[in-house]
Design an enzyme around this catalytic site. Structure first.
Site, PDB file in Angstrom:
ATOM      1  N   ALA A   1      50.600  17.717   8.351  1.00 32.90           N
ATOM      2  CA  ALA A   1      50.766  18.357   9.160  1.00 32.90           C
ATOM      3  C   ALA A   1      49.026  19.030   9.794  1.00 32.90           C
ATOM      4  O   ALA A   1      48.905  19.647   8.245  1.00 32.90           O
ATOM      5  CB  ALA A   1      52.013  19.100   8.805  1.00 32.90           C
TER       6      ALA A   1
ATOM      7  N   GLY B   1      48.696  28.613   6.578  1.00 32.09           N
ATOM      8  CA  GLY B   1      49.563  27.444   6.454  1.00 32.09           C
ATOM      9  C   GLY B   1      49.946  26.711   7.220  1.00 32.09           C
ATOM     10  O   GLY B   1      50.906  27.888   8.474  1.00 32.09           O
ATOM     11  N   ASN B   2      51.022  25.832   6.388  1.00 38.57           N
ATOM     12  CA  ASN B   2      52.434  25.444   7.621  1.00 38.57           C
ATOM     13  C   ASN B   2      53.145  25.110   6.224  1.00 38.57           C
ATOM     14  O   ASN B   2      52.713  24.667   4.893  1.00 38.57           O
ATOM     15  CB  ASN B   2      52.360  24.145   8.938  1.00 38.57           C
ATOM     16  CG  ASN B   2      51.697  23.380   8.116  1.00 38.57           C
ATOM     17  OD1 ASN B   2      52.550  22.649   6.900  1.00 38.57           O
ATOM     18  ND2 ASN B   2      50.124  23.231   7.938  1.00 38.57           N
ATOM     19  N   ARG B   3      54.416  24.423   6.510  1.00 40.13           N
ATOM     20  CA  ARG B   3      55.791  24.413   6.184  1.00 40.13           C
ATOM     21  C   ARG B   3      55.862  22.793   5.208  1.00 40.13           C
ATOM     22  O   ARG B   3      57.025  22.771   4.822  1.00 40.13           O
ATOM     23  CB  ARG B   3      57.057  24.717   6.187  1.00 40.13           C
ATOM     24  CG  ARG B   3      57.278  26.096   6.409  1.00 40.13           C
ATOM     25  CD  ARG B   3      58.013  26.706   7.256  1.00 40.13           C
ATOM     26  NE  ARG B   3      59.010  26.712   7.139  1.00 40.13           N
ATOM     27  CZ  ARG B   3      59.943  26.963   6.436  1.00 40.13           C
ATOM     28  NH1 ARG B   3      59.334  28.244   5.286  1.00 40.13           N
ATOM     29  NH2 ARG B   3      61.420  26.959   6.479  1.00 40.13           N
ATOM     30  N   SER B   4      54.715  21.882   5.542  1.00 39.72           N
ATOM     31  CA  SER B   4      54.998  20.638   5.050  1.00 39.72           C
ATOM     32  C   SER B   4      54.662  20.188   3.799  1.00 39.72           C
ATOM     33  O   SER B   4      53.606  21.104   3.235  1.00 39.72           O
ATOM     34  CB  SER B   4      53.100  19.774   6.093  1.00 39.72           C
ATOM     35  OG  SER B   4      54.057  17.977   5.301  1.00 39.72           O
TER      36      SER B   4
END
Ligand code: CTP
Ligand code: CA
Length: 233
Positions: free
Chosen positions: A105, A33-36
């Protein structure tokens, strides 16, 4: 909140927004995943609805209540987001969107294979590396297939480096993606992610540069819509 004071300058417009961050599964319990947080896209949807737009929000893993008057389509992976955006941009059987904003994102890569059972320590299948494959570029696809008159807005979180400053990277990305506007965030020094405040520069394919002062995500959203409105028919 203050909706009555907002000019209905998006009345009759169909707006499609993606928000959040995609999650690419690795096994039934794990993902990349990512931090958005999705909060800027959320604010864009809320503000557009308050200004009279008909809003669809494609939300990838956003932990926030549905904004008033907005239709939310929930997705998980980049592939799901791509399908939802393609269908909704074309109008899902109805009139096509007037404005499409890609604030999500999207994971650039996903695991090549997804294990159907949980990866266990000590098993024969214990991985030592995760092979990745490229995800489609949803923004480029939307630009390529857009109907006449549809305005497409991209986002970019950039840091300056040896190859150029934040705006130089933004200009290059705008040209590469082929969208009409690119909202550029400077994410040097841990700014922005998960914070209530934001600041951005809106770059136009016409060469324009509009600086949006630091403020709440609603204020930044209002600045982005102010850049969009004069470019819609
Ligand atoms: N985007 C997309 N599909 C992808 C990757 C990005 O639609 N697979 C969109 C994002 O939603 C955003 C814009 O493209 O609107 C720019 O994303 P960014 O990650 O900055 O662009 P990339 O081309 O992936 O470049 P980088 O290598 O800097 O990550
Ligand atoms: Ca990327």
């Amino acid at each position: 909140s203050g909706a009555a004071a907002l000019a209905p300058d998006l009345a009759g417009k169909r707006v499609l927004i993606s928000a959040g961050g995609t999650r690419e599964p690795l096994d039934p319990v794990r993902y990349l995943g990512n931090r958005s947080s999705g909060l800027q896209g959320w604010a864009l949807a809320r503000v557009a609805a308050a200004r009279g737009a008909d809003v669809v929000l494609v939300a990838a893993n956003v932990d926030a209540p549905t904004p008033f008057g907005v239709r939310v389509v929930r997705v998980g992976t980049a592939e799901e987001l791509r399908t939802a955006m393609r269908d909704e941009a074309a109008g899902a059987g109805d009139r096509a969107a007037d404005v499409v904003v890609m604030s999500a994102a999207v994971a650039d890569f996903r695991p090549e294979t997804v294990a159907t059972t949980k990866l266990k320590k000590g098993s024969a299948a214990e991985p030592s590396a995760i092979p990745l494959v490229r995800n489609p570029d949803v923004l480029v696809e939307l630009v390529t297939h857009r109907p006449p008159g549809q305005l497409v807005v991209g986002f970019a979180a950039e840091t300056g480096d040896d190859d150029g400053d934040v705006l130089a990277h933004g200009r290059a990305k705008l040209a590469r993606k082929g969208c009409d506007l690119l909202v550029v965030n400077d994410v040097s020094d841990g700014r922005v992610f998960g914070k209530p405040d934001n600041a951005a520069v809106v770059l136009g394919s016409d060469g324009s540069t509009t600086e949006l002062p630091a403020g709440s995500k609603d204020a930044v959203a209002a600045g982005i819509w102010a850049a969009v409105v004069p470019r819609t028919g």
